[in-house]
Design an enzyme around this catalytic site. Structure first.
Site, PDB file in Angstrom:
ATOM      1  N   GLY A  60       1.051  -0.557  -7.594  1.00 15.72           N
ATOM      2  CA  GLY A  60       1.638  -1.238  -6.445  1.00 15.72           C
ATOM      3  C   GLY A  60       2.762  -0.364  -5.902  1.00 15.72           C
ATOM      4  O   GLY A  60       2.867   0.813  -6.254  1.00 15.72           O
ATOM      5  N   LEU A 101       9.698  -6.065  -1.619  1.00 16.04           N
ATOM      6  CA  LEU A 101       9.056  -4.787  -1.299  1.00 16.04           C
ATOM      7  C   LEU A 101      10.104  -3.698  -1.477  1.00 16.04           C
ATOM      8  O   LEU A 101       9.846  -2.630  -2.019  1.00 16.04           O
ATOM      9  CB  LEU A 101       8.550  -4.780   0.151  1.00 16.04           C
ATOM     10  CG  LEU A 101       7.360  -5.673   0.477  1.00 16.04           C
ATOM     11  CD1 LEU A 101       7.035  -5.597   1.955  1.00 16.04           C
ATOM     12  CD2 LEU A 101       6.146  -5.264  -0.349  1.00 16.04           C
ATOM     13  N   ARG A 114      14.208 -20.262   0.960  1.00 16.57           N
ATOM     14  CA  ARG A 114      12.924 -20.727   0.445  1.00 16.57           C
ATOM     15  C   ARG A 114      13.034 -21.836  -0.588  1.00 16.57           C
ATOM     16  O   ARG A 114      12.287 -22.815  -0.537  1.00 16.57           O
ATOM     17  CB  ARG A 114      12.189 -19.556  -0.191  1.00 16.57           C
ATOM     18  CG  ARG A 114      11.745 -18.581   0.837  1.00 16.57           C
ATOM     19  CD  ARG A 114      11.053 -17.411   0.214  1.00 16.57           C
ATOM     20  NE  ARG A 114      10.659 -16.496   1.277  1.00 16.57           N
ATOM     21  CZ  ARG A 114      10.091 -15.325   1.071  1.00 16.57           C
ATOM     22  NH1 ARG A 114       9.869 -14.915  -0.153  1.00 16.57           N
ATOM     23  NH2 ARG A 114       9.759 -14.570   2.097  1.00 16.57           N
ATOM     24  N   HIS A 136       4.873 -18.175  -5.992  1.00 17.42           N
ATOM     25  CA  HIS A 136       4.826 -16.960  -5.178  1.00 17.42           C
ATOM     26  C   HIS A 136       5.412 -15.726  -5.846  1.00 17.42           C
ATOM     27  O   HIS A 136       4.845 -14.645  -5.773  1.00 17.42           O
ATOM     28  CB  HIS A 136       5.595 -17.266  -3.883  1.00 17.42           C
ATOM     29  CG  HIS A 136       5.661 -16.139  -2.919  1.00 17.42           C
ATOM     30  ND1 HIS A 136       4.531 -15.555  -2.394  1.00 17.42           N
ATOM     31  CD2 HIS A 136       6.711 -15.483  -2.373  1.00 17.42           C
ATOM     32  CE1 HIS A 136       4.893 -14.590  -1.563  1.00 17.42           C
ATOM     33  NE2 HIS A 136       6.205 -14.507  -1.541  1.00 17.42           N
ATOM     34  N   ALA A 163       5.828  -0.236  -6.655  1.00 15.33           N
ATOM     35  CA  ALA A 163       6.681   0.323  -7.695  1.00 15.33           C
ATOM     36  C   ALA A 163       5.955   1.439  -8.442  1.00 15.33           C
ATOM     37  O   ALA A 163       6.472   2.555  -8.574  1.00 15.33           O
ATOM     38  CB  ALA A 163       7.116  -0.778  -8.659  1.00 15.33           C
TER      39      ALA A 163
HETATM   40  C1  LIG Z   1       1.283 -13.010  -0.311  1.00 12.45           C
HETATM   41  C2  LIG Z   1       2.564 -12.287  -0.594  1.00 12.45           C
HETATM   42  C3  LIG Z   1       3.402 -11.913   0.455  1.00 12.45           C
HETATM   43  C4  LIG Z   1       4.593 -11.229   0.208  1.00 12.45           C
HETATM   44  N1  LIG Z   1       5.374 -10.862   1.269  1.00 12.45           N
HETATM   45  C5  LIG Z   1       6.502 -10.144   1.029  1.00 12.45           C
HETATM   46  C6  LIG Z   1       7.304  -9.674   2.113  1.00 12.45           C
HETATM   47  O1  LIG Z   1       6.996  -9.905   3.286  1.00 12.45           O
HETATM   48  N2  LIG Z   1       8.409  -8.939   1.830  1.00 12.45           N
HETATM   49  C7  LIG Z   1       8.759  -8.650   0.546  1.00 12.45           C
HETATM   50  O2  LIG Z   1       9.751  -7.952   0.349  1.00 12.45           O
HETATM   51  N3  LIG Z   1       8.011  -9.078  -0.492  1.00 12.45           N
HETATM   52  C8  LIG Z   1       6.891  -9.807  -0.282  1.00 12.45           C
HETATM   53  N4  LIG Z   1       6.147 -10.234  -1.347  1.00 12.45           N
HETATM   54  C9  LIG Z   1       6.505  -9.822  -2.710  1.00 12.45           C
HETATM   55  C10 LIG Z   1       6.104  -8.368  -2.947  1.00 12.45           C
HETATM   56  O3  LIG Z   1       4.906  -8.094  -2.270  1.00 12.45           O
HETATM   57  C11 LIG Z   1       5.901  -8.043  -4.414  1.00 12.45           C
HETATM   58  O4  LIG Z   1       6.983  -8.509  -5.164  1.00 12.45           O
HETATM   59  C12 LIG Z   1       5.799  -6.547  -4.638  1.00 12.45           C
HETATM   60  O5  LIG Z   1       4.853  -5.980  -3.774  1.00 12.45           O
HETATM   61  C13 LIG Z   1       5.455  -6.234  -6.072  1.00 12.45           C
HETATM   62  O6  LIG Z   1       5.145  -4.870  -6.208  1.00 12.45           O
HETATM   63  P1  LIG Z   1       4.844  -4.259  -7.614  1.00 12.45           P
HETATM   64  O7  LIG Z   1       4.573  -2.811  -7.408  1.00 12.45           O
HETATM   65  O8  LIG Z   1       5.902  -4.629  -8.557  1.00 12.45           O
HETATM   66  O9  LIG Z   1       3.511  -4.998  -8.130  1.00 12.45           O
HETATM   67  P2  LIG Z   1       2.030  -5.093  -7.542  1.00 12.45           P
HETATM   68  O10 LIG Z   1       1.911  -4.562  -6.183  1.00 12.45           O
HETATM   69  O11 LIG Z   1       1.553  -6.469  -7.800  1.00 12.45           O
HETATM   70  O12 LIG Z   1       1.202  -4.105  -8.466  1.00 12.45           O
HETATM   71  C14 LIG Z   1       0.863  -4.395  -9.772  1.00 12.45           C
HETATM   72  C15 LIG Z   1      -0.007  -3.275 -10.285  1.00 12.45           C
HETATM   73  O13 LIG Z   1      -0.141  -3.396 -11.690  1.00 12.45           O
HETATM   74  C16 LIG Z   1      -1.477  -3.282 -12.072  1.00 12.45           C
HETATM   75  N5  LIG Z   1      -1.633  -4.071 -13.286  1.00 12.45           N
HETATM   76  C17 LIG Z   1      -1.187  -5.328 -13.542  1.00 12.45           C
HETATM   77  N6  LIG Z   1      -1.472  -5.676 -14.789  1.00 12.45           N
HETATM   78  C18 LIG Z   1      -2.104  -4.629 -15.356  1.00 12.45           C
HETATM   79  C19 LIG Z   1      -2.644  -4.374 -16.635  1.00 12.45           C
HETATM   80  N7  LIG Z   1      -2.561  -5.287 -17.617  1.00 12.45           N
HETATM   81  N8  LIG Z   1      -3.246  -3.189 -16.848  1.00 12.45           N
HETATM   82  C20 LIG Z   1      -3.312  -2.253 -15.872  1.00 12.45           C
HETATM   83  N9  LIG Z   1      -2.810  -2.434 -14.659  1.00 12.45           N
HETATM   84  C21 LIG Z   1      -2.217  -3.606 -14.399  1.00 12.45           C
HETATM   85  C22 LIG Z   1      -2.265  -3.767 -10.891  1.00 12.45           C
HETATM   86  O14 LIG Z   1      -3.551  -3.189 -10.939  1.00 12.45           O
HETATM   87  C23 LIG Z   1      -1.426  -3.235  -9.741  1.00 12.45           C
HETATM   88  O15 LIG Z   1      -1.778  -1.889  -9.493  1.00 12.45           O
HETATM   89  C24 LIG Z   1       4.957 -10.935  -1.119  1.00 12.45           C
HETATM   90  C25 LIG Z   1       4.130 -11.309  -2.171  1.00 12.45           C
HETATM   91  C26 LIG Z   1       2.946 -11.995  -1.925  1.00 12.45           C
HETATM   92  C27 LIG Z   1       2.106 -12.416  -3.083  1.00 12.45           C
END
Ligand SMILES: Cc1cc2nc3c(=O)[nH]c(=O)nc-3n(C[C@H](O)[C@H](O)[C@H](O)COP(=O)(O)OP(=O)(O)OC[C@H]3O[C@@H](n4cnc5c(N)ncnc54)[C@H](O)[C@@H]3O)c2cc1C
Ligand code: SF4
Ligand code: FES
Lengths: 640, 247
Positions: free
Chosen positions: A44, A443, A332, A403, A46
């Site tokens: 994702g 994000l 929220r 969420h 991060a």
């Molecule tokens: C519908 C929605 C709308 C949103 N809108 C906003 C917004 O407008 N503004 C904002 O700031 N935030 C928003 N958020 C929150 C934000 O999108 C997330 O908090 C953020 O994108 C998380 O990023 P991340 O990289 O931590 O995780 P993610 O993008 O969820 O990535 C997780 C990654 O980990 C991998 N993974 C997970 N478990 C495993 C495992 N066991 N083994 C191998 N791989 C694994 C997945 O494959 C994926 O690649 C929203 C969230 C949602 C759900």
């Protein structure tokens, strides 16, 4: 026994801490970096940004995700925008103000130093994203545009129509693919991490399952970064993707990593309501709709008339009534709770009486349909695709939905867990958002963690690892972890019970939603804990998983995820029960102000819980990280 | 309502697939298409049979992970709608629905309705980016991008990488997917420096993999859930010819 917690916050004034850290952090010289291997789980915002940035510096990266392409991580679904302190609108924004808004939005339950750093690093992200080609909203002059988001009084949100997450993620994904092409990143798509491997107390690798073949693999590295996102899917009905899970962080927890504030879940006020028992997820409608839409319910219980036939004086615009200064834009947690109050009082609308109206009639009268279509056209058409209803003619029906996980793995200032060499970034960790996350800040957090913080703090750790030999996957720790994983998978298959993992998931989700969701009480939480324990017992004997272990098998994937949810669910309830106060999204019915708002107790609860696995899911050990406020004075949040 | 299904079952890449018939008696019109498949899978699991493997994740039309042929049409009958956004109200009581995987030489079947689309990542890896390292970026507002340029770049960038364009194309060409990225970046001032190299590298990669040639049938745009325009293909050809003339 309770342990002392060290957050390792650098010396100096708040605004100098991060510079001081960077000035003193240990470095690894370029020719040594290619000798060091890193595992990044998650692609994702991060994970992709960390993997790409560290690969650019010269480290060897193994990047894992469970989807079939890194571009599909759930960051892709974020709609509304990303915050950054640029003060382009000249409306009085500053790093301190952004820090303060975030801290206050989180109801004074986050670490000052981390939150400040988030605001401090925010501006660079916009520079980076623009350079990558992210098509942000622009003025006709060519300058970047901003909008404002719930809970703040400045315009600091950058956006790409309603697909900001997608565009930011594609930027990070492309940077990742560029490093793959250069041979610095090896991709393991459709792989799921199932265990963390420790050698001499340090994180040295993972066990992963190839989801296409079912083969169990061992991967070793000098450090492991978990960027596995949020676990809101534990509620079953949520705005998260079907595959989102807690498995990676939960299994790390069971290897010793602390889980912080696990019960703090943001319930988003504007998602589509459940329409039937078969429903698999709830789709989010961007919060930006609340800029022009008005939220109401009928004043009478069990109202049968369609919305148009209900005259103005028989409607209750409850947010405008209760929070006159923020109205429909109240934060929220407050908006969601207010909606639940109306629904619980029997004023919910829709076939299942589980929604409230979000009405654009007034906005359309005031600005015309074209203006509303230009602002929200894509959301209106998405609404119509899902519900078959034209929202230009009829109010939308919305309801609260799980969420975002404010809680997650406990990390110090370096974003390192209490296990040396194990880092957690993005939504997977607990830092920055306190008890309630502000819109468009996550994000940002995922990106800042990955692009700007992890590259420095990892080096600080890795500098001491150059002399240490790369761990061997033949080491007994890998052997043991692999054997444990295989045993669990076989146990799932061999039970041949009567209930699928999905059926269990729905049950545990419902328990949490009712008793550890928008509002919690001692009695409810105790009941929930007993119910979860029973369900977990049943999960040991009555689980039905068709197919084989060494094969592609999505039912088996689910069984592992639900098994972890069964344990985490109890910890969430225990955490909520322990916290005898209300703060942000954590609302304990026993602790409210006279007019029903969250009542904090700073004397006894100004700490982050950092739960330690004891070997038994029902008796975790509570460690506390005290929260010290040196630069701001916690106040009672008010949005009236 | 009652729905009859003919679903493609295939154990793996090396075995032959076949269509299997199923009937569901209690399909709700408000269900999504994938929830309908969930209900089939629940039924199969309870009968001790292997559920149908299919790809999906976000279920809100943005991750690009879902995608099957529904009655011969990629993502089914609704225009600009991904498989996960399709609802059963688009079908009638008693309908028979054919559900098959995206078929293309470059998309080998993994099992049932799941296919391997990693070729799409390979095309991006060949050059679908602006080569900028973390930390190199100048102040954001020092690069001005007009409203029109940015909006038009966004229209191309909206591609979700689902592969429907390829599954639909009789040549299994990846031209729409590849051109969307090439033109997004070519439309932006930041992306223009590398445009020639990017275009040639991505087009070459597309040809090395098992994707076919574009013969301008324009079927791809019709099936694309994001309505990515075939004008992107024209821009790709223009960028390609420009690059070739320069070299
Ligand atoms: C519908 C929605 C709308 C949103 N809108 C906003 C917004 O407008 N503004 C904002 O700031 N935030 C928003 N958020 C929150 C934000 O999108 C997330 O908090 C953020 O994108 C998380 O990023 P991340 O990289 O931590 O995780 P993610 O993008 O969820 O990535 C997780 C990654 O980990 C991998 N993974 C997970 N478990 C495993 C495992 N066991 N083994 C191998 N791989 C694994 C997945 O494959 C994926 O690649 C929203 C969230 C949602 C759900
Ligand atoms: S161009 Fe359209 S059909 Fe092709 S991959 Fe992109 S979104 Fe899918
Ligand atoms: S499941 Fe993500 S686009 Fe359909």
């Amino acid at each position: 026994m309770e342990k002392e917690i060290h957050a390792n916050i650098p010396e100096g004034d708040l605004k100098d801490k991060w510079s001081n850290y960077k000035a003193k952090a240990k470095l690894v010289s370029p020719n040594n970096r290619k000798k060091l291997d890193l595992i990044v789980v998650g692609t994702g915002l991060a994970g992709a940004s960390a993997a790409a940035s560290l690969a650019e510096m010269g480290y060897n990266i193994k990047s894992f995700c469970f989807q079939d392409s890194p571009r599909r991580a759930h960051s892709v679904a974020a709609q509304g925008g990303v915050n950054a302190m640029k003060n382009y609108q000249n409306d009085g924004d500053s790093v301190f103000r952004m820090f303060y808004d975030t801290l206050k939005g989180g109801d004074f339950r986050s670490r000052e130093a981390n939150t400040y750093r988030l605001a401090e690093c925010s501006a660079s992200l916009i520079d980076q994203a623009v350079a990558q080609g992210v098509p942000f909203g622009r003025e006709y002059s060519g300058y970047l545009r901003n909008r404002s988001f719930g809970g703040v009084q400045v315009s600091r949100t950058f956006y790409s129509r309603g697909q900001t997450g997608q565009q930011l993620l594609l930027g990070a994904y492309q940077a990742l693919m560029r490093q793959k092409e250069q041979g610095k990143v090896k991709l393991y798509t459709r792989h799921e991490m199932l265990d963390l491997v420790l050698i001499d107390g340090k994180a040295k690798g993972i066990i992963a399952r190839n989801l296409d073949t079912g083969k169990i693999e061992r991967h070793a590295a000098h450090a492991v970064i978990l960027a596995t996102g949020g676990f809101g899917k534990i509620y079953y009905l949520s705005t998260l993707a079907m595959g989102c899970n807690a498995s990676a962080i939960w299994r790390a927890h069971k290897k010793g990593a602390f889980m912080a504030n696990p019960s703090w879940t943001q319930i988003h006020p504007t998602s589509l309501p459940q329409s039937g028992p078969y429903q698999s997820k709830l789709t989010l409608m961007s919060e930006s709709l609340r800029n022009d839409g008005r939220i109401w319910v009928p004043k009478a219980k069990d109202e049968k008339r369609p919305p148009h036939d209900i005259p103005e004086n028989e409607r209750d615009y409850y947010l405008e009534r209760k929070y006159p200064s923020f109205g429909n834009l109240a934060p929220r947690d407050i908006s969601s709770r207010a909606a639940k109050e109306q629904i619980d009082a029997g004023k919910g609308v829709g076939p299942l009486k589980n929604a409230v109206y979000l009405d654009f009639e007034h906005a359309i009268k005031e600005y015309g349909k074209d203006v509303i279509a230009e602002r929200y056209g894509n959301l209106f058409s998405m609404y119509e695709k899902i519900t078959g209803i034209n929202a230009y003619k009829e109010p939308m029906k919305i309801s609260p939905s799980a969420h975002f996980s404010m809680g997650g793995l406990w990390v110090d200032y370096d974003l390192m867990t209490n296990i040396p060499g194990l880092f957690a970034i993005g939504e997977a960790n607990f830092s920055d958002h306190g008890a309630n996350r502000l819109g468009a800040n996550s994000l940002l957090q995922a990106c800042v963690d990955g692009y700007y913080i992890a590259p420095y703090t990892l080096q600080n750790y890795l500098a001491d690892q150059i002399q240490v030999e790369k761990p061997d996957i033949k080491h007994s720790a890998f052997e043991q972890a692999e054997a444990d994983v295989k045993e669990q998978l076989n146990h799932f298959i061999q039970q041949k019970g009567n209930k699928t993992a999905e059926e269990f998931h729905r049950e545990v989700g419902k328990i949490l939603y009712d008793k550890c969701g928008l509002s919690r009480s001692e009695e409810g939480l105790k009941t929930a804990i007993a119910q979860i324990q029973n369900l977990r017992e049943e999960y040991k004997t009555n689980l039905l998983v068709p197919g084989d272990v060494e094969d592609i098998n999505s039912e088996l994937e689910r069984a592992g995820r639900v098994s972890d949810y069964m344990e985490l669910a109890e910890l969430m309830c225990i955490d909520a029960l322990n916290r005898n106060e209300s703060c942000g999204a954590h609302y304990r019915e026993e602790f409210q102000t006279e007019d029903g708002e969250a009542k904090r107790n700073d004397k006894d609860f100004a700490y982050s819980s950092a739960w330690e696995w004891s070997g038994d899911a029902s008796s975790p050990i509570l460690n506390k990280e005290p929260l010290k406020f040196e630069y701001v004075q916690p106040t009672q949040r008010s949005y009236k | 309502m009652v729905i009859h299904l003919k679903i493609w079952r295939q154990k793996n890449q090396h075995t032959k697939g076949y269509l299997e018939s199923y009937t569901l008696n209690e399909v709700d019109a408000e269900m999504s298409f994938l929830e309908m498949l969930d209900s089939l899978n629940l039924k199969l699991a309870k009968q001790g049979e292997r559920p149908v493997e299919f790809d999906h994740d976000c279920r809100e039309g943005i991750c690009g992970q879902c995608g099957v042929m529904i009655n011969g049409i990629a993502h089914g009958p609704l225009k600009n709608t991904s498989t996960c956004q399709l609802h059963m109200r688009s079908f009638k009581d008693g309908d028979t629905i054919y559900v098959e995987p995206f078929k293309a030489k470059a998309f080998p079947v993994i099992r049932d309705l799941k296919v391997d689309r990693s070729g799409l990542d390979e095309i991006i890896a060949a050059g679908g980016y602006i080569s900028v390292n973390t930390g190199q970026a100048p102040e954001a507002n020092s690069i001005l991008v007009s409203h029109e340029e940015s909006e038009s770049a966004f229209d191309s960038a909206a591609c979700i990488g689902c592969g429907a364009c390829i599954a639909t194309c009789k040549n299994a060409s990846a031209a729409l997917f590849t051109s969307a990225k090439i033109s997004q970046l070519a439309k932006l001032p930041q992306g223009q420096k590398e445009s020639s190299k990017r275009t040639v590298d991505m087009v070459n990669r597309m040809e090395e993999l098992d994707f076919g040639h574009c013969t301008n049938t324009e079927a791809c745009q019709v099936e694309c859930p994001q309505d990515i325009s075939v004008l992107n293909i024209a821009q790709m050809n223009y960028e390609y010819n420009k690059a070739k003339l320069k070299s």
